[in-house]
Write an enzyme that holds these catalytic residues in place. Sequence first.
Site, PDB file in Angstrom:
ATOM      1  N   GLU A  56       0.929  -1.271  -0.223  1.00 39.21           N
ATOM      2  CA  GLU A  56       0.112   0.104   0.026  1.00 39.21           C
ATOM      3  C   GLU A  56       0.997   1.360  -0.092  1.00 39.21           C
ATOM      4  O   GLU A  56       1.659   1.346   0.527  1.00 39.21           O
ATOM      5  CB  GLU A  56      -0.881   0.279   0.820  1.00 39.21           C
ATOM      6  CG  GLU A  56      -0.887   1.389   2.313  1.00 39.21           C
ATOM      7  CD  GLU A  56      -1.750   1.156   3.644  1.00 39.21           C
ATOM      8  OE1 GLU A  56      -0.854  -0.027   3.747  1.00 39.21           O
ATOM      9  OE2 GLU A  56      -2.129   1.647   3.996  1.00 39.21           O
ATOM     10  N   ASP A  86       0.218  -1.328   6.077  1.00 40.45           N
ATOM     11  CA  ASP A  86      -0.333  -0.644   7.644  1.00 40.45           C
ATOM     12  C   ASP A  86      -0.729  -1.670   9.107  1.00 40.45           C
ATOM     13  O   ASP A  86      -2.222  -2.240   7.499  1.00 40.45           O
ATOM     14  CB  ASP A  86      -0.501   0.702   7.340  1.00 40.45           C
ATOM     15  CG  ASP A  86       0.409   1.487   6.781  1.00 40.45           C
ATOM     16  OD1 ASP A  86       1.061   0.809   6.837  1.00 40.45           O
ATOM     17  OD2 ASP A  86       0.000   2.572   7.019  1.00 40.45           O
ATOM     18  N   ASP A 110      -3.270  -0.996  10.546  1.00 48.10           N
ATOM     19  CA  ASP A 110      -3.744  -0.266  11.641  1.00 48.10           C
ATOM     20  C   ASP A 110      -5.274  -0.818  11.013  1.00 48.10           C
ATOM     21  O   ASP A 110      -5.525  -1.380   9.667  1.00 48.10           O
ATOM     22  CB  ASP A 110      -3.734   1.097  11.659  1.00 48.10           C
ATOM     23  CG  ASP A 110      -3.630   1.594   9.891  1.00 48.10           C
ATOM     24  OD1 ASP A 110      -3.827   1.520   9.223  1.00 48.10           O
ATOM     25  OD2 ASP A 110      -3.012   3.014   9.869  1.00 48.10           O
ATOM     26  N   ASP A 130      -6.763   1.764   8.489  1.00 46.67           N
ATOM     27  CA  ASP A 130      -6.866   1.700   6.890  1.00 46.67           C
ATOM     28  C   ASP A 130      -5.965   0.524   5.828  1.00 46.67           C
ATOM     29  O   ASP A 130      -6.367  -0.355   5.325  1.00 46.67           O
ATOM     30  CB  ASP A 130      -5.992   3.083   6.809  1.00 46.67           C
ATOM     31  CG  ASP A 130      -7.376   4.441   7.224  1.00 46.67           C
ATOM     32  OD1 ASP A 130      -8.058   4.078   7.625  1.00 46.67           O
ATOM     33  OD2 ASP A 130      -6.588   5.106   6.996  1.00 46.67           O
TER      34      ASP A 130
END
Length: 638
Positions: A426, A499, A501, A503
């Site tokens: 990403e 990541d 997290d 998102d």
Amino acid sequence: MSAEYGADQIQILEGLEAVRKRPGMYIGSTSARGLHHLVYEIVDNAIDEALAGFCSNIYVSVNEDNSVTVVDDGRGIPVGINTKAGLPAVEVVFTVLHAGGKFGGGGYKVSGGLHGVGASVVNALSRWLEVTIYKEGKMYRQRYERGKVMYPLEIAGDCDPERTGTEVSFLPDDQIFEETVYDYNTLKQRLREMAFLTKNVRITLEDKRPGQEVKKVFHYEGGIREFVTYLNRGKTPLYPDIIYCEGTRDGIYVEVAMQHNDSYTEGSYSFVNNITTPEGGTHLTGYKNALTKTFNDYAKTNKLIKENDQNLSGDDIREGLTAIISIKIGEPQFEGQTKQKLGNSEARGAVESVVTEQLTIFLEQHPQAAKIIIEKSIVSQRAREAARKARELTRRKSALDGLALPGKLADCSDKDPANCEIYIVEGDSAGGSAKTARSRATQAILPLRGKILNVEKARLDKIYANAEIKAMITAFGTGIHEDFDITKLRYHKIIIMTDADVDGAHIATLLLTFLYRFMPKLIEDGYVYLATPPLYKLEKNRKVWYAYSEEQLASILQEVGRDQNNKIQRYKGLGEMDPEQLWETTMDPERRILKRVTMDPDQLSEIDLTFTTLMGDQVEPRREFIEENAKKVRNLDI
Ligand code: TTJ
């Protein structure tokens, strides 16, 4: 008498020894899947009694010691002496291979577990099994250990003379199974499916294990109609009715329920005698033929398409269609490598006839729904045509430019796919670090920009026009759709790296949704992985530790001691790591943690529902789903 009993015993035990020697031959595997199949196998017997019309309640509990109890209120397994075996019928059921259902006569056995192997296989693979039969005011009981009879069938006491039924408890043998702990959710999903497929039976599931006590009842008067409603619950139906066809032809009982929603994916699940047939077969072919022909006939007769227009294809008609196709047949023949495809040729005609007849009536009686479906099919036909042209174009282009790999791809130099991995990363900055960090020979990097397209909400033409999706398709090399060819896969590990997290998890889910919808074989065959970046870095006296979970951080702190020399860094994104750190923590095959993405073939409709719920447009089911699963994902982001 007792000598005779013993003689019978010896022969019978040889049969069950074979099951213990090669359990995989009988239940497929000794992993968690096989463990759960023991329960389905026992429950199937009670379902058969329900299908015969004599049982309306089935109770299943997972007990404190991980044993399982199944109780029904059917007629009870016969306790009289079976003349051929010279033993009580119930003993034959539990100690003779393939004896299930053949005793007592009347009604044919229709449901079945993985291979419909019967109760004796469950008995053979259990540390102990106990059966109690309630009938004529008596409780009959027998106990077995590792398949061996502990005592002749006994009368254990009196019961309410009104009560009838069978109760079976068993503890899977830890000498046989790699995994002996039952998963409540796995049982819940399959038992719910069984309840949908057997209307009017009430199935209760209770988990009695300390700390996780829960009880749930599945009872669907509407049967597979309610199954369709359930599968569509995260979507927006295009019309209020569930189309329902039911009938018997040539002794084959056929039942189909369906409803369109406003999505672009088809969700059809077919069953034979309550067993899923993921590879379809003759019954599915009959259903598809009937659908295509009936809708085209109706559209032409009612001038919704012109006489000379191209016919609507089956794919166009089934766009956004949720359907359950369920048949009951006396002697199913399963074909194909995994024996999951129905072969009986008479099933094709039976399904085709029932569906054609009743769908025609439905369309005549519901002109508004008919119009909506046909209009949607026409739009789908145009999008499909546009998508085909777009694909043609890329195919021709790639033929001209050689392989024409995407510009953003940093490919690896090794050409043997078995050695090669592709990281889908990403964001450009993390992509840049990964390109620096990687091992060039075997690791390719494909950076993706921002959020990728949600394929649950887009039509084919838009999906094929999407740059990120095109980049993945060309990089993988497999092609897509009817062109898909797994042997052309250029990397044997496809690694999604996002990541750690919310998102990142969202992007990973979008990518998995795409792979699941368009290249499910990549997941089925185990080529798809999730990278696991660390959550924390701990530095102390110039030494460094990485923690991939809260628990791990706690245990590292325990080890090194908590003091002010500790420097703890919480990683929010891949971008916060320099290439060297990214390599050490997430990409180095020697040190990284990879999670392989798997699909449980017993839970296909549930997996589908999960994607729909997470990626579809209904807010409420998603909220419920996230709350239900909150326990499992609480470590995702803190
Ligand atoms: C067979 O035909 C005569 C009447 O009883 C029929 C029968 O076997 N019924 C039956 C079997 N009901 N329930 C079972 C059964 C239930 C469980 C939980 C487990 C097993 C092996 C059988």
